[in-house]
Design a protein around this motif. Structure first.
Motif, PDB file in Angstrom:
ATOM      1  N   ARG A   1      17.363  45.605  25.870  1.00 29.11           N
ATOM      2  CA  ARG A   1      17.418  44.546  26.695  1.00 29.11           C
ATOM      3  C   ARG A   1      18.375  44.509  27.569  1.00 29.11           C
ATOM      4  NH1 ARG A   1      15.425  39.835  22.563  1.00 29.11           N
ATOM      5  NH2 ARG A   1      17.185  38.837  23.569  1.00 29.11           N
TER       6      ARG A   1
ATOM      7  N   TRP B   1       7.196  41.391  12.165  1.00 27.36           N
ATOM      8  CA  TRP B   1       8.627  41.296  12.806  1.00 27.36           C
ATOM      9  C   TRP B   1       8.915  42.427  13.691  1.00 27.36           C
ATOM     10  CZ3 TRP B   1      11.829  37.215  10.617  1.00 27.36           C
ATOM     11  CH2 TRP B   1      11.168  36.525   9.544  1.00 27.36           C
TER      12      TRP B   1
ATOM     13  N   ILE C   1       6.744  42.204  16.693  1.00 31.39           N
ATOM     14  CA  ILE C   1       7.678  41.442  17.958  1.00 31.39           C
ATOM     15  C   ILE C   1       8.511  42.139  18.799  1.00 31.39           C
ATOM     16  CG2 ILE C   1       8.853  39.392  18.388  1.00 31.39           C
ATOM     17  CD1 ILE C   1       6.890  38.124  16.294  1.00 31.39           C
TER      18      ILE C   1
ATOM     19  N   LYS D   1       8.785  43.146  22.560  1.00 35.74           N
ATOM     20  CA  LYS D   1       9.626  42.767  23.558  1.00 35.74           C
ATOM     21  C   LYS D   1      10.458  43.845  24.237  1.00 35.74           C
ATOM     22  CE  LYS D   1      11.911  38.967  21.623  1.00 35.74           C
ATOM     23  NZ  LYS D   1      11.509  37.878  22.632  1.00 35.74           N
TER      24      LYS D   1
ATOM     25  N   MET E   1       0.998  33.164  15.252  1.00 35.69           N
ATOM     26  CA  MET E   1       1.316  32.732  16.493  1.00 35.69           C
ATOM     27  C   MET E   1       2.148  33.388  17.238  1.00 35.69           C
ATOM     28  SD  MET E   1      -1.106  30.510  17.748  1.00 35.69           S
ATOM     29  CE  MET E   1      -2.480  29.708  17.188  1.00 35.69           C
ATOM     30  N   SER E   2       3.427  33.496  16.481  1.00 30.93           N
ATOM     31  CA  SER E   2       4.642  33.986  16.925  1.00 30.93           C
ATOM     32  C   SER E   2       4.273  35.482  17.624  1.00 30.93           C
ATOM     33  CB  SER E   2       5.597  34.309  15.963  1.00 30.93           C
ATOM     34  OG  SER E   2       5.081  34.744  14.740  1.00 30.93           O
TER      35      SER E   2
ATOM     36  N   TYR F   1       2.182  34.666  20.881  1.00 36.24           N
ATOM     37  CA  TYR F   1       2.986  34.098  21.828  1.00 36.24           C
ATOM     38  C   TYR F   1       3.702  35.165  22.452  1.00 36.24           C
ATOM     39  CZ  TYR F   1       6.581  31.134  23.986  1.00 36.24           C
ATOM     40  OH  TYR F   1       7.328  30.426  24.948  1.00 36.24           O
ATOM     41  N   GLU F   2       4.229  36.198  21.791  1.00 34.90           N
ATOM     42  CA  GLU F   2       5.194  37.301  22.284  1.00 34.90           C
ATOM     43  C   GLU F   2       4.348  38.136  23.128  1.00 34.90           C
ATOM     44  OE1 GLU F   2       8.429  37.418  21.472  1.00 34.90           O
ATOM     45  OE2 GLU F   2       8.451  38.807  23.141  1.00 34.90           O
TER      46      GLU F   2
ATOM     47  N   LEU G   1       5.503  25.316  23.761  1.00 34.88           N
ATOM     48  CA  LEU G   1       5.423  26.539  24.004  1.00 34.88           C
ATOM     49  C   LEU G   1       4.298  27.194  25.030  1.00 34.88           C
ATOM     50  CD1 LEU G   1       6.558  28.360  20.725  1.00 34.88           C
ATOM     51  CD2 LEU G   1       7.920  27.906  22.856  1.00 34.88           C
TER      52      LEU G   1
ATOM     53  N   ASP H   1      14.589  35.340  23.438  1.00 34.01           N
ATOM     54  CA  ASP H   1      13.920  35.407  21.979  1.00 34.01           C
ATOM     55  C   ASP H   1      12.936  34.404  21.557  1.00 34.01           C
ATOM     56  OD1 ASP H   1      15.952  37.190  21.280  1.00 34.01           O
ATOM     57  OD2 ASP H   1      17.363  35.763  20.878  1.00 34.01           O
ATOM     58  N   ASN H   2      12.115  34.815  20.578  1.00 31.73           N
ATOM     59  CA  ASN H   2      10.836  34.210  20.332  1.00 31.73           C
ATOM     60  C   ASN H   2      11.273  33.085  19.313  1.00 31.73           C
ATOM     61  OD1 ASN H   2       8.298  33.674  19.007  1.00 31.73           O
ATOM     62  ND2 ASN H   2       7.727  35.664  19.538  1.00 31.73           N
ATOM     63  N   GLU H   3      10.823  31.709  19.896  1.00 35.34           N
ATOM     64  CA  GLU H   3      10.939  30.634  19.122  1.00 35.34           C
ATOM     65  C   GLU H   3      10.375  30.606  17.995  1.00 35.34           C
ATOM     66  OE1 GLU H   3      10.092  30.625  22.219  1.00 35.34           O
ATOM     67  OE2 GLU H   3      11.146  29.098  23.571  1.00 35.34           O
ATOM     68  N   LEU H   4       9.164  31.104  17.993  1.00 38.66           N
ATOM     69  CA  LEU H   4       8.245  30.992  16.779  1.00 38.66           C
ATOM     70  C   LEU H   4       8.464  31.945  15.601  1.00 38.66           C
ATOM     71  CD1 LEU H   4       4.860  30.936  18.537  1.00 38.66           C
ATOM     72  CD2 LEU H   4       5.852  28.967  17.096  1.00 38.66           C
ATOM     73  N   ILE H   5       9.260  33.009  15.973  1.00 38.76           N
ATOM     74  CA  ILE H   5       9.620  33.938  14.780  1.00 38.76           C
ATOM     75  C   ILE H   5      11.021  33.236  14.236  1.00 38.76           C
ATOM     76  CG2 ILE H   5      11.168  35.415  16.114  1.00 38.76           C
ATOM     77  CD1 ILE H   5       8.351  36.467  13.838  1.00 38.76           C
TER      78      ILE H   5
ATOM     79  N   LEU I   1      11.565  30.252  13.965  1.00 41.88           N
ATOM     80  CA  LEU I   1      11.042  29.099  13.091  1.00 41.88           C
ATOM     81  C   LEU I   1      10.759  29.791  11.726  1.00 41.88           C
ATOM     82  CD1 LEU I   1      10.999  26.202  13.792  1.00 41.88           C
ATOM     83  CD2 LEU I   1       8.468  26.388  14.411  1.00 41.88           C
ATOM     84  N   GLU I   2      10.158  30.901  11.872  1.00 45.76           N
ATOM     85  CA  GLU I   2       9.698  31.618  10.729  1.00 45.76           C
ATOM     86  C   GLU I   2      11.136  32.228   9.748  1.00 45.76           C
ATOM     87  OE1 GLU I   2       6.940  33.682   8.362  1.00 45.76           O
ATOM     88  OE2 GLU I   2       6.706  32.198   9.749  1.00 45.76           O
ATOM     89  N   ILE I   3      11.945  32.569  10.645  1.00 46.08           N
ATOM     90  CA  ILE I   3      13.105  32.825   9.970  1.00 46.08           C
ATOM     91  C   ILE I   3      13.931  31.576   8.963  1.00 46.08           C
ATOM     92  CG2 ILE I   3      15.685  33.387  10.363  1.00 46.08           C
ATOM     93  CD1 ILE I   3      14.542  35.141  12.455  1.00 46.08           C
TER      94      ILE I   3
END
Lengths: 1062, 165
Positions: free
Chosen positions: A212, A236, A239, A243, A273-274, A277-278, A329, B74-78, B80-82
């Motif tokens: 990144r 995990w 995602i 990214k 969903m995460s 969304y990604e 989101l 960064d991913n907000e939903l992940i 939240l998962e954390i």
């Protein structure tokens, strides 16, 4: 032994442990600080003991106190002690305390390097783990450098527990010590295929974060990641990989193509969903990148588009979800799409408008943001109508204020591009003024002013509305809470006054403006009231004098005279001033009226002329008129000594005229006319000069008659004077009808055209939903561009430059006010140039010539190394000089100050143009590094006009007044070097002599006693120069002292020069 | 992730973990500001907010707020998962965790967090593995009467100590 342990334990028993501390704090809610300070004292005692268990307990308590906000940095060394305990229990606490309390500037960190290294290589994996965890929090560049190798070894540890941690911490090490990246990278890459999924995901994490920051180094890993993506089921990891690809695709578009399938599959299949969304986010971000840099084959483009549509569909599902988080989101992602594909978002307008009703304010604000980009000519009214409903419903002023600003933003964006009916907009603004307690009165006011000024056709309507507002001003001022909104009255009063000719009933408005209640308004609004009452008064007089009945006009004057004294008493100075001024004027008018003199014409002339909006940067672009030197002193600088004032003529007699003032007096009528013509021509050629349209100017100048006032017919089907009743809705309907009409007409035209053409195809385009372009605005905005185009300037310049180069031949000529110069002893390399100065002679002139007089060199006190040179440019030819460049070759000791970004040899463009036979002055700034030598600046570039700048040491001196006692102290200090000079045959009165020194060499007289005077000056770099001047007969002796002997020598030489001339 | 904060409904900080180097003063300022902002939000509002140039993800569990700051991409939903995963871990470790457990055993809460996240990145996604590591490490630790002292007075504590030795 056992006894000793027991004894230690008993000791410990009396200590507070962490739980006791916490409980104690909870029991001492009232005097927490006091309790904690006693605890800290106890802790300090405990830390002094040898028992490591006691110490660890103390450190543990400190960690807790640190979280509560107490400073524990004093215990840093004790923390290190506990860290180095051999027992895991204590080590763990020590490292925890360190990770919470240490930061980069903690100095004991240096002491930990060896301890950490020992722990990293401990046979116990938990020791190593604890050290790694701690290190991740307080790693410094030094630690990173020293421990990078140890951690790298740990990446291949047998235990996955350690490998995992080592891989993750490597990222922190890379950040602190980037050199470690190269040697560690192969091993990191290896870890991507580690058998342990935890280690693998750690490696993915690290590489993703690295990529990144700098994606292009990781492109080669794409295939590996591709494989991971298709095989992994860990969300995990997925995602992170997605990214990572998001960062890589902009660099390698082909990657995007390859990603389509797996991404689409994921979007369809995943339930997380995460992850969804990604994926959607990555596709959105990648979409415009994929589209622009290279053109994919058609099928691919279609495919990309479909995929994109799929994402938008998915986002819609997110927004429709009942979960607030997903809704938020979804809207956030939509706003990203909006930037590149506004059309895709516009189709979901219904959904976004729904979100405005959401109970969550942050969702509503997101939706508002989206609306900004969604409006078009077609839907603006509808959207704003909806927003207005929300304004009424909204509770909480912050959200309402936000709505208000958004409404105004949406409507006014890109020069009111989307507004087709300004009557509607004005009524929206008027409706907004009814908001309770808004802070944005001034915003509404500035919109009203802007629209009324720029949209000429709307003025009649605006004036009528504003008059209503003024009439109902009590609604706004009555409530204390409504303070902010009364700003609107500022706009209302101004519009009613300025465009008073459009007023239906000016008398009523005038009365409204002079009500006693007005005095409760803020001062600046009152001032506008008073001023505009005067304008109204003028208009009224004009109307009333037209009638045969004179009493009406007199009554109006009487009204003014009755009411204005209220304002004369105002505490606000501006109100007071305006009111008393106008009051006197009205009294005078009344006198004239009583003598039956017609005054209206003259009164109205006071306010004749149209006020045009001026672009904010316009002033800068207007060239400085010839002969006006903004930097030159109008009077001599005030620090001149008094002796100079006595007979200034005698002193200046032999001088060249300093400014062009003298010339101006000689200018005859002919010359003036010629100049005026030249200026007009120049203005005509200047694209940045705002030209008043000749027609409007003439109207006001020649005949301020009624017939010239533009009268616009308005359709009064709308009730204009219903205060407190929202009306904007009616415009929505009206506008609909108008558009309908337009459409019908257009259709007719089209039909005609088609008939004429007799196009055989016979296919009828259904005009269906009207497109953007079809909607023509009902009013045109008078677009006074706020930003004048910059590119025009440069292109014109180029042309002119070429032209000029053809025409122009240069001539060298120079005039200097200190012409003579002797080589100074310390002149060094400059003195070689000096020799050429006097030998240059004017060269013949062929077509045109420009002369160029260096007038003044002044030091700049703010910056000890800067010298400001004022130069007068004079154009002696018949041609117009469009562009000039000014350049000085940098020498060892001086440098022209150029604007940032230009090269060391670029010239400065002179910021004005020179019509024939004119002169103008400019300044340039030079940086000088050593000032004790005089120097010459030589410029000889191209075929341009060459010149020399002569800097004498005197020009570095700054006239500085000095008190005699300070002067005496300075002389006594003994830091100054002495030198003296004798001048023979000086035949002038002593005060002339002093004045001359003051003038030419920037000295000031400290004290004068008979034929003896002390003088003082200071250089821009702070050298003191003191002179003692004595005269007897024709001999003048000057004793001088200065802290820089070379400077002094040169100054004295220059003084000698000055006097050898006479 | 830049940092994680745990605080009570009253605004008392219960745990803080910073993954970026900041001075104490800055940390305090950020904490104060963020606690105020989050507490001011209504219960029905979404879990995300934009704060300075960061995104803040928070979630309330009983009386405790868990709050993380993440970066723009960064991913907000992940995140939240954390947060949720961490709560689950605490729950498993303490056995239906409550705020008091975290207050009195705050170092344990940190140890669990450190096994789960490292340098702001999730290091272990399997709950089982995390708990196993904690248990193993606890075994290494000298038996400390931290749980006992919650309920017994110091006399009992002394007896227990004597018996141990």
């Amino acid at each position: 032994m056992a006894l000793k342990i027991v004894k230690g334990s008993i000791d410990r028993m009396f200590d507070k442990n962490l739980q006791d501390l916490v409980r104690g704090i909870r029991n001492h809610k009232e005097d927490e600080a006091k309790y904690i300070s006693t605890c800290i004292d106890e802790i300090k005692q405990e830390l002094k003991q040898d028992n490591i268990a006691v110490k660890a307990n103390a450190v543990c308590k400190l960690t807790y106190l640190q979280m509560l906000g107490y400073d524990v940095s004093w215990a840093a060394f004790n923390i290190v002690e506990v860290m180095s305990s051999s027992k895991f229990t204590y080590k763990r606490i020590g490292y925890l305390a360190a990770s919470q309390c240490f930061h980069e500037s903690t100095d004991v960190i240096m002491l930990t390097t060896n301890q950490i290294r020992k722990d990293l290589s401990s046979p116990n994996q938990y020791d190593t783990g604890v050290a790694l965890t701690g290190l991740s929090c307080f790693v410094t560049p030094d630690l990173a450098r020293d421990l990078a190798n140890d951690i790298m070894t740990l990446m291949s540890h047998t235990k996955p527990y350690i490998r995992k941690k080592a891989v993750l911490i490597m990222y922190k090490v890379f950040l602190k010590y980037p050199e470690s990246l190269r040697p560690a990278f192969p091993r990191l890459k290896e870890k991507l295929e580690d058998p342990d999924p935890g280690v693998q995901s750690a490696a993915v994490n690290v590489i993703c974060e690295l990529a990144r920051r700098n994606p292009k180094n990781y492109l080669s890993l794409a295939p590996l990641f591709f494989k991971l993506m298709t095989s992994s089921t860990n969300n995990w990891v997925l995602i992170k990989i997605i990214k990572l690809f998001g960062a890589l695709t902009p660099l390698e578009p082909r990657l995007g193509k390859k990603l389509i399938e797996p991404l689409t599959n994921l979007i369809h299949s995943t339930s997380a969903m995460s992850l969804l969304y990604e994926c959607v986010n990555t596709v959105i971000a990648g979409h415009d990148v994929n589209g622009s840099p290279f053109l994919p084959p058609f099928s691919l483009a279609l495919f990309l588009f479909l995929r994109f549509q799929l994402c938008v569909q998915k986002l819609r599902i997110l927004i429709e979800d009942s979960d607030q988080n997903l809704k938020y989101l979804g809207l956030l992602a939509m706003s990203k799409i909006l930037k590149t594909h506004p059309k895709s978002v516009q189709s979901h307008k219904d959904l976004i408008l729904q979100c405005l009703d959401d109970k969550d304010e942050s969702i509503r604000l997101r939706a508002l943001d989206l609306l900004y980009g969604m409006v078009s000519k077609k839907n603006l009214m509808e959207i704003v109508k909806k927003l207005m409903l929300h304004v009424d419903k909204a509770e909480g002023t912050t959200y309402r204020d936000e709505l208000l600003t958004k409404i105004i933003d949406i409507c006014s964006q890109s020069n009111y591009q989307y507004i087709t009916n300004f009557e509607w907009y004005i009524s929206i603004l008027v409706e907004l003024t009814r908001l309770e307690g808004t802070r944005h009165g001034h915003l509404i006011a500035s919109q009203m002013l802007d629209v009324a000024i720029r949209v000429k056709a709307i003025r009649v309507f605006a004036v009528a509305q504003m008059a209503t507002l003024l009439d109902n001003a009590h609604l706004m001022t009555g409530n204390v809470q409504r303070k902010g909104i009364c700003e609107v009255l500022y706009a209302a009063a101004w519009i009613c006054g300025e465009f008073s000719e459009h007023l239906e009933n000016p008398m009523q408005t005038l009365e409204a403006m002079l009500r006693p209640k007005v005095a409760t308004l803020p001062g600046h609004i009152q001032a506008v009231y008073v001023q505009n009452a005067a304008k109204l008064f003028a208009t009224l007089l004009k109307n009333q004098e037209g009638n045969t009945d004179r009493t009406a006009a007199q009554e109006t004057s009487q009204l003014m005279i009755d009411r204005l004294p209220l304002f004369v008493q105002s505490a606000n100075l501006e109100v007071q001033e305006r009111a008393s001024c106008i009051l006197q004027l009205v009294k005078y008018i009344q006198k004239l009226q009583q003598k039956d003199v017609e005054v209206a014409e003259e009164v109205i002339a006071l306010f004749a002329g149209e006020l045009n909006p001026v672009a904010p940067k316009a002033q800068k672009k207007v060239p400085v008129p010839e002969g006006l030197d903004l930097d030159a002193w109008i009077n001599e600088p005030p620090s001149e000594s008094e002796s100079e004032d006595e007979q200034p003529k005698a002193i200046f007699a032999k001088e060249e005229p300093k400014h062009s003032r003298a010339r101006h007096t000689e200018v005859d009528e002919k010359e003036l006319a010629k100049r005026r013509e030249a200026r007009k021509q120049e203005q005509a050629n200047n694209p940045f000069y705002i030209k008043a349209s000749p027609s409007s100017q003439k109207v006001y100048q020649e005949a301020p008659g009624v017939e010239h006032i533009p009268v616009v017919q308005i359709d009064l089907s709308v009730p204009l004077k219903v205060p407190g009743l929202p009306m904007s809705d009616q415009y929505v309907k009206l506008e609909e009808e108008r558009r309908q009409k337009e459409r019908v007409e257009k259709k007719k035209k089209e039909k005609k055209k088609r008939k004429e053409k007799r196009g055989g195809r016979g296919k009828k385009h259904d005009s269906g939903p009207e497109s953007e372009e079809d909607i023509t605005p009902a009013h045109m905005v008078d677009i006074v561009t706020e930003e004048m185009p910059e590119d025009k300037k440069s292109s014109k310049h180029k042309k002119k430059k070429q032209k000029r180069e053809k025409e122009e031949k240069e001539k060298k000529k120079k005039k200097k006010h200190h012409h003579h110069h002797h080589h100074s002893d310390g002149g060094g390399e400059e003195s070689v140039q000096n020799g050429t100065v006097e030998e240059e002679e004017p060269l013949p002139v062929s077509v045109c010539h420009q002369s160029f007089t260096e007038i003044d060199i002044q030091g700049n006190l703010q910056d000890g190394s800067q010298v400001v040179v004022s130069v007068i440019f004079e154009n002696k030819c018949d041609n117009f000089l469009k562009t000039m460049e000014f350049n000085v070759l940098d020498s060892l000791n001086s440098k022209l100050q150029r604007p940032e970004g230009s090269g060391p040899h670029d010239g400065l463009s002179v910021p004005f143009q020179l019509p024939p036979e004119t002169r103008s002055s400019g300044t340039l700034r030079l940086s000088v590094f050593v000032i004790v030598f005089p120097q010459n600046e030589d410029s000889s570039t191209h075929e341009k006009l060459d010149f020399k700048l002569h800097f004498t040491c005197s020009s570095y001196l700054i006239t500085t007044p000095c008190y005699s006692d300070a002067f005496a102290k300075l002389l006594e200090s003994g830091d100054l070097k002495c030198s003296s000079v004798r001048l023979e045959g000086v035949n002038m009165p002593f005060h002339h002599l002093l004045a001359r020194i003051c003038f030419h060499h920037h000295f000031s007289v400290v004290e004068r006693i008979d034929s003896c005077a002390s003088m003082y000056s200071r250089s821009i770099q702070g050298h003191h120069v003191c002179l003692l001047v004595k005269t007897s007969g024709q001999t003048v002796s000057i004793d001088a002292k200065c802290d820089e002997p070379t400077l002094l020598g040169n100054v004295l030489d220059e003084i000698k020069q000055t006097f050898s001339q006479c | 992730m830049q940092f994680m904060l745990l605080f009570s409904r009253q605004g008392k900080l219960r745990l803080q973990k910073w993954y970026v180097p900041l001075s104490d003063k800055e940390k305090k300022k950020i904490t104060r500001e963020l606690v105020q902002t989050v507490l001011a939000r209504k219960p029905k509002m979404c879990s995300f907010l934009e704060w300075r140039d960061l995104k803040v993800v928070y979630k309330r569990y009983a009386s405790l707020y868990f709050c993380c700051a993440i970066e723009e991409q960064d991913n907000e939903l992940i995140t939240l998962e954390i947060i949720h995963r961490y709560v689950e871990l605490l729950d498993k470790y303490f056995g239906s965790v409550c705020e008091l457990d975290i207050i009195f055993n705050f170092e344990k809460a940190y140890f669990i967090l450190d096994e789960f996240l490292l340098g702001g990145e999730a290091q272990e996604t399997s709950k089982k593995t995390v708990l196993k590591a904690i248990e193993q490490a606890d075994l290494l630790q000298e038996v400390r009467p931290h749980v006992v002292t919650l309920h017994f007075n110091s006399a009992l504590f002394l007896i227990r100590l004597l018996r141990l030795n």
